[in-house]
Write a protein that holds these residues in place. Structure first.
Motif, PDB file in Angstrom:
ATOM      1  N   MET A 410       8.160   5.630 -79.051  1.00  0.00           N
ATOM      2  CA  MET A 410       8.929   4.591 -79.754  1.00  0.00           C
ATOM      3  C   MET A 410      10.284   4.373 -79.086  1.00  0.00           C
ATOM      4  SD  MET A 410       8.059   4.910 -83.839  1.00  0.00           S
ATOM      5  CE  MET A 410       8.098   6.680 -84.034  1.00  0.00           C
ATOM      6  N   GLU A 411      10.929   5.463 -78.690  1.00  0.00           N
ATOM      7  CA  GLU A 411      12.223   5.351 -78.007  1.00  0.00           C
ATOM      8  C   GLU A 411      12.068   4.605 -76.674  1.00  0.00           C
ATOM      9  OE1 GLU A 411      15.383   8.476 -76.146  1.00  0.00           O
ATOM     10  OE2 GLU A 411      14.486   9.060 -78.059  1.00  0.00           O
ATOM     11  N   GLY A 412      10.997   4.919 -75.963  1.00  0.00           N
ATOM     12  CA  GLY A 412      10.719   4.242 -74.695  1.00  0.00           C
ATOM     13  C   GLY A 412      10.434   2.767 -74.885  1.00  0.00           C
ATOM     14  N   MET A 413       9.757   2.437 -76.007  1.00  0.00           N
ATOM     15  CA  MET A 413       9.461   1.029 -76.297  1.00  0.00           C
ATOM     16  C   MET A 413      10.742   0.239 -76.540  1.00  0.00           C
ATOM     17  SD  MET A 413       6.122   0.379 -76.292  1.00  0.00           S
ATOM     18  CE  MET A 413       5.896  -1.008 -77.379  1.00  0.00           C
ATOM     19  N   VAL A 414      11.684   0.838 -77.256  1.00  0.00           N
ATOM     20  CA  VAL A 414      12.962   0.162 -77.518  1.00  0.00           C
ATOM     21  C   VAL A 414      13.683  -0.110 -76.195  1.00  0.00           C
ATOM     22  CG1 VAL A 414      15.239   0.360 -78.611  1.00  0.00           C
ATOM     23  CG2 VAL A 414      13.198   1.130 -79.841  1.00  0.00           C
ATOM     24  N   LYS A 415      13.626   0.876 -75.296  1.00  0.00           N
ATOM     25  CA  LYS A 415      14.269   0.716 -73.991  1.00  0.00           C
ATOM     26  C   LYS A 415      13.644  -0.438 -73.208  1.00  0.00           C
ATOM     27  CE  LYS A 415      15.306   3.258 -69.736  1.00  0.00           C
ATOM     28  NZ  LYS A 415      14.945   4.391 -68.884  1.00  0.00           N
ATOM     29  N   VAL A 416      12.300  -0.488 -73.208  1.00  0.00           N
ATOM     30  CA  VAL A 416      11.602  -1.565 -72.487  1.00  0.00           C
ATOM     31  C   VAL A 416      11.927  -2.916 -73.121  1.00  0.00           C
ATOM     32  CG1 VAL A 416       9.326  -2.521 -71.897  1.00  0.00           C
ATOM     33  CG2 VAL A 416       9.717  -0.064 -71.703  1.00  0.00           C
ATOM     34  N   ALA A 417      11.960  -2.970 -74.459  1.00  0.00           N
ATOM     35  CA  ALA A 417      12.278  -4.227 -75.161  1.00  0.00           C
ATOM     36  C   ALA A 417      13.679  -4.700 -74.806  1.00  0.00           C
ATOM     37  CB  ALA A 417      12.159  -4.023 -76.674  1.00  0.00           C
ATOM     38  N   ARG A 418      14.621  -3.757 -74.753  1.00  0.00           N
ATOM     39  CA  ARG A 418      16.003  -4.103 -74.423  1.00  0.00           C
ATOM     40  C   ARG A 418      16.083  -4.681 -73.012  1.00  0.00           C
ATOM     41  NH1 ARG A 418      17.981   0.608 -74.819  1.00  0.00           N
ATOM     42  NH2 ARG A 418      18.593   0.535 -77.014  1.00  0.00           N
ATOM     43  N   GLU A 419      15.431  -3.999 -72.066  1.00  0.00           N
ATOM     44  CA  GLU A 419      15.482  -4.438 -70.664  1.00  0.00           C
ATOM     45  C   GLU A 419      14.849  -5.815 -70.478  1.00  0.00           C
ATOM     46  OE1 GLU A 419      13.539  -1.221 -68.698  1.00  0.00           O
ATOM     47  OE2 GLU A 419      15.310   0.092 -68.715  1.00  0.00           O
TER      48      GLU A 419
END
Length: 598
Positions: A410-419
Motif C-alpha cells: 500500500m505504501e508503494g502504491m501511494v508512492k507510484v500514484a504520487r509520481e
C-alpha cells in the motif's frame, strides 16, 4: 430493466392473440440489439415458429406490429431474419434517468422487514505474520461481497476467524524466547505483526539449518523434519499452551496482542471492517467436543495411536484426520467448532466463506462432516472460492521472508500514484494536504479496482504500475471521470447554470451517444442484482468502467456548458450528474472512494 419486463409481457400477449399460444417467461429471449443494427432490444423469434407456422421474418413482423401498437414505449421495429429489433422511445430512457437522479438510493434495495441474514467470513489471518498480498484480495472480495449483499436487501454480518493458536504461533513464540533479544514493538518501533513475522522467519532459518545437519548424519528428509530440536520444542510449547501453562499462555497473549494492533492499522488503511471476530483459541474446544461426540456415536473412528479420523470413502473421498494422536486439534476441528458457535449465535440463512481455491477440498469435507454430525445447515455452507494473486516477480512465500507485505504494498502504491500524478500534472491545482489525501485515494482505488475487476474465480497477476494508469480499465480512470463530472457541475454553479429536474425536457432529437449513456445508466439496478446473485464484484467494477468510458466519449463529442440550446444543455447536465452519482454508488460497493477534485 422495467422495459424488458414490459416487452416480455407484451410478447406473451402477442403470442396468445396471434397464435393462441402462451409461452413460459424463459422462452421469451430478449437481448441488447447489436451495434450494427438499429434498435435497443432484440427478440429472438425462432422458439415461436412451430406455433406461428410461418417464416421467421413474417413471425417477427407480426409480433413487431402488435408491440408497436400496444406498447407506447416501442417507437419502431425492424426485422433481420429471425430477430425482431425494437427501438425504444427516447422519452422512456430520459424518464428513467430523471427517476434515477431523483432516487437517493438508485440501484440499492431498501431494507425490508423480512431480510435474510448472510454471514460473510473473510480475512482469516494467522497471528505469526503480517497480512500479505493474498490477504488483500481476500479482504477486498469479502468486504465488497458484503456490501453488495446489503445492496440486495440482505442483513449482513461481516466476520473474521483469527487463527490465533497452533504450531505456527508457537514457532514465533519459541524464536522470541531463544533469539528475540526481548524485542517488543515499543522498544524497536516496529509494527507488532511485522516483528512477529520476523521471528517466524528466524525460526525457519534455524529449523532448516538443523534439518541439514541431521541429514548429514544419515536421517531422511522426513525424519530430519520431524526430529529437529526446534520443531520438537515448538510442539512442546503447543502442548503446554493446550494444557494451560501460565507462562506460555501469557507469552501467547502478549505476542498475539502485538499482532492484533498491527492488523487493526492495516485493516483501517485498507478500509475493511468486521461486525464479529472469532478466535480459534475459543472455537477449537467446541470442535473437539463435537469430534469426541462423533467418535462416541460411531460417526468417526480411532486408530491405535489415539488419533481420530473420518472415513469419507463412501463420498468418493479419503480418510480425514480430525484429532492428532497427542490429542491436539487440526484446522478441520476448529472450523466445525466455529460453524456450530455461529449458527447458535445467529439465525443464518447464508454462510459464505471467502477462502482461496486451494481450500476447495477442505470446505467440501467440512460440509460433509457437519452433515454427518447432524447439523441440518451443514451442506448449505457456501465456499466462495477465488483464485490466487501473484506479482510479476512470482509467487509469495512467508517462511523465507520474501512475502509481499500488505503495508509495504500500500505504501508503494501511494508512492507510484504520487509520481505518476505529478508527472502528468493531474493534481497541480490542489494544496499539498489535499494532494496527499488524493494520492492515497488514487493508490487504494487503483489497488482495490485492479483486484476486483477480475473474475474472482481466476488467478490474477497484480501489476502496481499498470493499476495506476489514468487511462484504460483502472480505478484512477474511473475516479478521474467522477472528478471531471464534479468539475463540470461546479463550473455550472459558478455560472449560475442550474438544471431544475421538474423543468428539464428532452429535445426533439438526441444523439446516439446521449441515448447510449442514458441506456447504460438504467442498467445499474440489474447490475447490482446480478453481482449479488453471482457474488461477483467484477460485474460492478466493469460496469463502472464502461459507464465512465461512455461518458468520456460523450464529453469529448458534446459541449455541455458551451451548448447554446438550453433544454439540450440541461439534459446533458442531468445526464452528467446522474453518471457521477451512479459511479459513486457503484465504486462504494467496491469499497472505493471517488474524489471530487483531481
Amino acid at each position: 430493466m422495467k422495459i424488458e419486463k414490459l416487452i416480455q409481457s407484451g410478447v406473451i400477449a402477442a403470442l396468445k392473440r396471434l397464435y393462441d399460444f402462451e409461452p413460459d417467461d424463459n422462452l421469451v429471449q430478449l437481448q441488447n440489439t447489436r451495434k450494427d443494427f438499429i434498435g435497443d432490444i432484440t427478440l429472438v423469434v425462432f422458439p415461436f415458429l412451430k406455433h406461428s407456422k410461418k417464416r421467421p421474418e413474417d413471425t417477427a413482423t407480426e409480433i413487431g406490429k402488435y408491440l408497436e401498437k400496444s406498447i407506447d414505449e416501442v417507437k419502431s421495429f425492424n426485422v433481420v431474419k429471425g430477430f425482431l429489433n425494437l427501438e425504444i422511445d427516447d422519452n422512456y430512457w430520459f424518464s428513467e434517468v430523471l427517476s434515477a437522479w431523483k432516487d437517493e438510493s438508485f440501484g440499492i434495495a431498501k431494507p425490508s422487514e423480512n431480510q435474510e441474514l448472510a454471514m460473510v467470513e473473510y480475512s482469516s489471518p494467522n497471528t505469526n505474520k503480517p497480512l500479505h498480498l493474498g490477504h488483500i484480495r481476500n479482504n477486498l472480495l469479502g468486504y465488497s461481497i458484503s456490501e453488495i449483499l446489503k445492496a440486495n436487501n440482505f442483513q449482513v454480518v461481516k466476520t473474521n476467524i483469527v487463527n490465533d493458536r497452533g504450531i505456527h504461533i508457537c514457532k514465533s513464540m519459541l524464536a522470541w524466547q531463544k533469539w528475540g533479544n526481548k524485542e517488543t514493538p515499543e522498544n524497536t518501533g516496529k509494527k507488532g505483526d511485522h516483528l512477529v513475522g520476523e521471528l517466524y522467519v528466524e525460526f525457519d532459518k534455524h529449523y532448516k539449518a538443523e534439518i541439514a545437519e541431521l541429514i548429514k548424519i544419515g536421517l531422511t528428509q522426513k525424519e530430519a523434519e520431524d526430529q529437529a530440536p526446534s520443531i520438537q520444542e515448538a510442539r512442546e510449547l503447543l502442548r503446554k499452551w493446550e494444557s494451560g501453562d501460565p507462562e506460555v499462555v501469557e507469552l501467547w497473549k502478549t505476542m498475539n496482542g502485538w499482532v492484533y494492533e498491527g492488523f487493526d492499522i492495516t485493516y483501517e488503511k485498507l478500509g475493511v471492517d468486521f461486525d464479529k471476530i472469532y478466535y480459534e483459541s475459543e472455537t477449537y474446544l467446541v470442535g473437539k467436543e463435537e469430534i469426541l461426540r462423533g467418535l462416541k456415536e460411531g460417526i468417526f473412528y480411532q486408530k491405535e495411536d489415539g488419533s481420530v479420523w473420518a472415513d469419507l470413502t463412501s463420498e468418493g473421498l479419503d480418510h480425514k484426520l480430525l484429532l492428532r494422536s497427542d490429542g491436539t486439534s487440526v484446522y478441520m476441528t476448529q472450523d466445525i467448532g466455529t460453524a456450530k458457535m455461529r449458527f447458535n449465535e445467529y439465525k443464518i440463512d447464508k454462510m459464505i466463506y471467502v477462502v482461496g481455491n486451494e481450500q476447495n477440498y477442505h470446505f467440501q469435507v467440512l460440509a460433509i462432516l457437519l452433515d454427518k454430525l447432524g447439523f441440518a445447515w451443514g451442506k448449505g455452507l457456501q465456499h466462495f472460492s477465488y483464485g490466487m494473486v501473484e506479482l510479476p516477480s512470482g509467487k509469495m512465500k512467508s517462511r523465507e521472508g520474501t512475502v509481499v507485505d500488505a503495508d509495504d504494498l500500500m505504501e508503494g502504491m501511494v508512492k507510484v500514484a504520487r509520481e505518476m500524478a505529478q508527472e502528468l500534472g493531474k493534481l497541480d491545482s490542489l494544496s499539498n494536504e489535499e494532494a496527499e489525501k488524493t494520492y492515497e485515494m488514487i493508490a487504494l482505488g487503483a489497488l482495490k479496482y485492479f483486484m476486483l475487476k477480475v473474475d474472482p474465480k481466476k488467478n490474477m497477476l497484480f501489476n502496481p504500475e499498470e493499476s495506476i494508469d489514468f487511462n484504460g480499465n483502472t480505478g484512477p480512470f474511473i475516479q478521474y471521470t467522477h472528478a471531471r463530472i464534479k468539475s463540470v457541475l461546479r463550473k455550472a454553479s459558478e455560472k449560475n447554470i442550474e438544471f431544475k429536474e421538474e423543468l428539464v425536457t428532452l429535445p426533439e432529437e438526441i444523439s446516439f451517444k446521449e441515448k447510449e449513456l442514458m441506456k447504460r445508466i438504467t442498467l445499474f439496478p440489474e447490475i447490482v442484482k446480478e453481482s449479488g446473485t453471482n457474488y461477483s464484484p467484477a460485474i460492478i467494477a466493469n460496469y463502472c468502467f464502461e459507464l465512465a468510458k461512455e461518458f468520456n466519449q460523450f464529453y469529448h463529442d458534446h459541449p455541455i456548458l458551451a451548448e447554446n440550446n438550453e433544454p439540450r444543455r440541461d439534459v446533458r447536465l442531468l445526464i452528467s450528474a446522474t453518471v457521477g452519482k451512479v459511479i459513486k454508488s457503484g465504486m462504494k460497493l467496491l469499497g472505493i472512494e471517488v474524489p471530487d477534485r483531481m
